[in-house]
Scaffold this motif. Structure first.
Motif, PDB file in Angstrom:
ATOM      1  N   HIS A 119       3.486   4.288  -1.868  1.00 47.93           N
ATOM      2  CA  HIS A 119       3.170   5.453  -2.713  1.00 47.93           C
ATOM      3  C   HIS A 119       3.242   5.137  -4.200  1.00 47.93           C
ATOM      4  N   GLY A 120       3.702   3.921  -4.569  1.00 48.06           N
ATOM      5  CA  GLY A 120       3.686   3.529  -5.973  1.00 48.06           C
ATOM      6  C   GLY A 120       4.739   4.245  -6.809  1.00 48.06           C
ATOM      7  N   SER A 178       1.299  -0.595 -11.125  1.00 46.07           N
ATOM      8  CA  SER A 178       1.560   0.448 -10.148  1.00 46.07           C
ATOM      9  C   SER A 178       1.327   1.809 -10.790  1.00 46.07           C
ATOM     10  N   SER A 179       1.050   2.747  -9.940  1.00 43.73           N
ATOM     11  CA  SER A 179       0.957   4.142 -10.370  1.00 43.73           C
ATOM     12  C   SER A 179       1.201   4.999  -9.146  1.00 43.73           C
ATOM     13  N   GLY A 219       0.965   6.932  -5.955  1.00 43.27           N
ATOM     14  CA  GLY A 219      -0.076   7.133  -4.973  1.00 43.27           C
ATOM     15  C   GLY A 219      -1.023   5.973  -4.779  1.00 43.27           C
ATOM     16  N   SER A 220      -0.859   4.859  -5.527  1.00 46.65           N
ATOM     17  CA  SER A 220      -1.837   3.767  -5.405  1.00 46.65           C
ATOM     18  C   SER A 220      -1.197   2.413  -5.114  1.00 46.65           C
ATOM     19  N   ASN A 255       0.822  -1.213   0.000  1.00 46.35           N
ATOM     20  CA  ASN A 255       0.000   0.000   0.000  1.00 46.35           C
ATOM     21  C   ASN A 255       0.852   1.256   0.000  1.00 46.35           C
TER      22      ASN A 255
END
Length: 390
Positions: A326-327, A363-364, A366-367, A324
């Motif tokens: 920050h990606g 991934s990106s 914030g996700s 979980n």
């Protein structure tokens, strides 16, 4: 063998001859036997002049035998082979022709017959044909021997090339192994030492009391740093110690506890499906990818929770590492150079590809991040996997 038979028949023919001719015949037969068998083995080692002398002596003795003993004409077959073997070119064929003419001309005083002409002529043709066929076979055999030697040389060169390529591939594999095991472990030790230093500061002890402990912590940190530098230069083939101590599930549990403690985050391990025995290379790849992925979670993601999921599916075995944090942007990361200090997603993909697997990243910014690696199940099932482990 043919020469011996003809000589024996020539000697036996002396029984029906007058005494003087019988003695001459025996003398000539003895001379031919001595000259012929004294050179049949050693003539290839003689100089050219000695070879010429040997062939001439045989021919002269044979010509002297013809008027004395009719059986001796059959020695011409032995002479044919001698001529062709010694000269081995047009001179040998010329000698055969000359001997054939002599065997025909010697019959003129008693009257020529069709058999007396055709017999030597056909014999000459047959012997020359046999000699030519033998020469062709010898040439083919020599060319085949040269081809085999060339193939052996090529095979040795190919083996050396493959060996060199194997060494290069093994060195690359070992570099990744060292990075994902020793280097990751030493990095975790450094993080634990930082945590210990924070805990020491929180005890409220004065600087004088903390000094000896801080000195030991600094020494341990420096030792870990030095060994981390040396670990990146090590070249040694190491079997994954985690797998040698238990199953893949147990190894993943140890990875979760170790990295979770060093990074102070919660890492859970789930196993889905009926556990199956995998080839050692596949298990090692899954473990190394899990170590690399969890190491990145601890060091870079800023996550507070992560989960490792090992799924045994009917057609594949899949490992998922989800956090979980920050990606990040996978495409932007792919453009960064990779080295021993940064063995990233490309290294994980190469590991997966080595055992026929695939790796996917979602991934990106914030996700969070999800890394999934999948290894197809071998067609021969558990038995083949068990054999691969052995």
């Amino acid at each position: 063998m043919l020469t011996s038979v003809v000589l024996i028949l020539s000697v036996v023919a002396s029984v029906e001859m007058p005494v003087n001719l019988a003695l001459l015949n025996l003398l000539l037969c003895g001379a031919f036997t001595f000259v012929y068998f004294s050179g049949t083995v050693d003539w290839p080692r003689w100089p050219a002049l000695a070879q010429w002398a040997w062939v001439t002596a045989l021919s002269v003795v044979w010509l002297l035998m013809l008027p004395v003993n009719d059986v001796s004409i059959y020695l011409i077959l032995s002479l044919f082979f001698v001529y062709l073997a010694v000269f081995n070119d047009w001179r040998g064929v010329a000698a055969v022709v000359a001997a054939t003419l002599m065997s025909i001309l010697i019959q003129i005083p008693d009257g020529l017959t069709l058999g007396g002409v055709v017999g030597p002529a056909i014999s000459a043709l047959v012997v020359v044909a046999i000699h030519v066929a033998y020469q062709k076979l010898w040439q083919v055999s020599r060319e085949r021997s040269e081809l085999i030697e060339e193939l052996m040389t090529t095979r040795n060169e190919l083996a050396e090339t493959q060996h060199a390529a194997g060494i290069a591939a093994e060195r690359e594999r070992i570099a990744h192994e060292i990075h994902d095991t020793v280097a990751q472990g030493l990095s975790s030790i450094q993080m634990l030492l930082h945590a210990a230093e924070r805990d020491l500061a929180a005890t409220g002890l004065d600087e004088e009391a903390q000094a000896p402990v801080r000195m030991r912590i600094d020494q341990a940190r420096q030792s870990a740093q030095d060994n981390l530098a040396e670990a990146r230069a090590m070249i040694a083939a190491l079997q994954p110690a985690s797998l040698s101590e238990g199953s893949l599930e147990d190894a993943l549990g140890r990875v979760a506890r170790s990295f979770g403690a060093s990074g102070e985050i919660d890492i859970d391990v789930d196993v889905e499906g009926e556990p199956a025995v995998l080839p050692m290379k596949a298990e090692a790849m899954l473990l190394r990818v899990a170590q690399g992925a969890v190491g990145n979670v601890v060091k870079h993601s800023g996550a507070t929770r992560a989960r490792i999921t090992l799924s045994f599916l009917p057609d594949a075995t899949r490992l998922d590492v989800v956090d979980n944090g920050h990606g990040f942007d996978p495409e932007a990361l792919a453009e960064r150079p990779a080295g021993l200090g940064h063995v990233g997603l490309d290294a994980m993909r190469r590991r997966a590809a080595e055992v026929g697997g695939t790796l996917a990243v979602e991934s990106s910014p914030g996700s969070g991040t999800a890394i999934s690696v999948s290894v197809p199940v071998a067609e021969d099932g558990g038995q083949g996997a068990a054999e691969a482990r052995g």
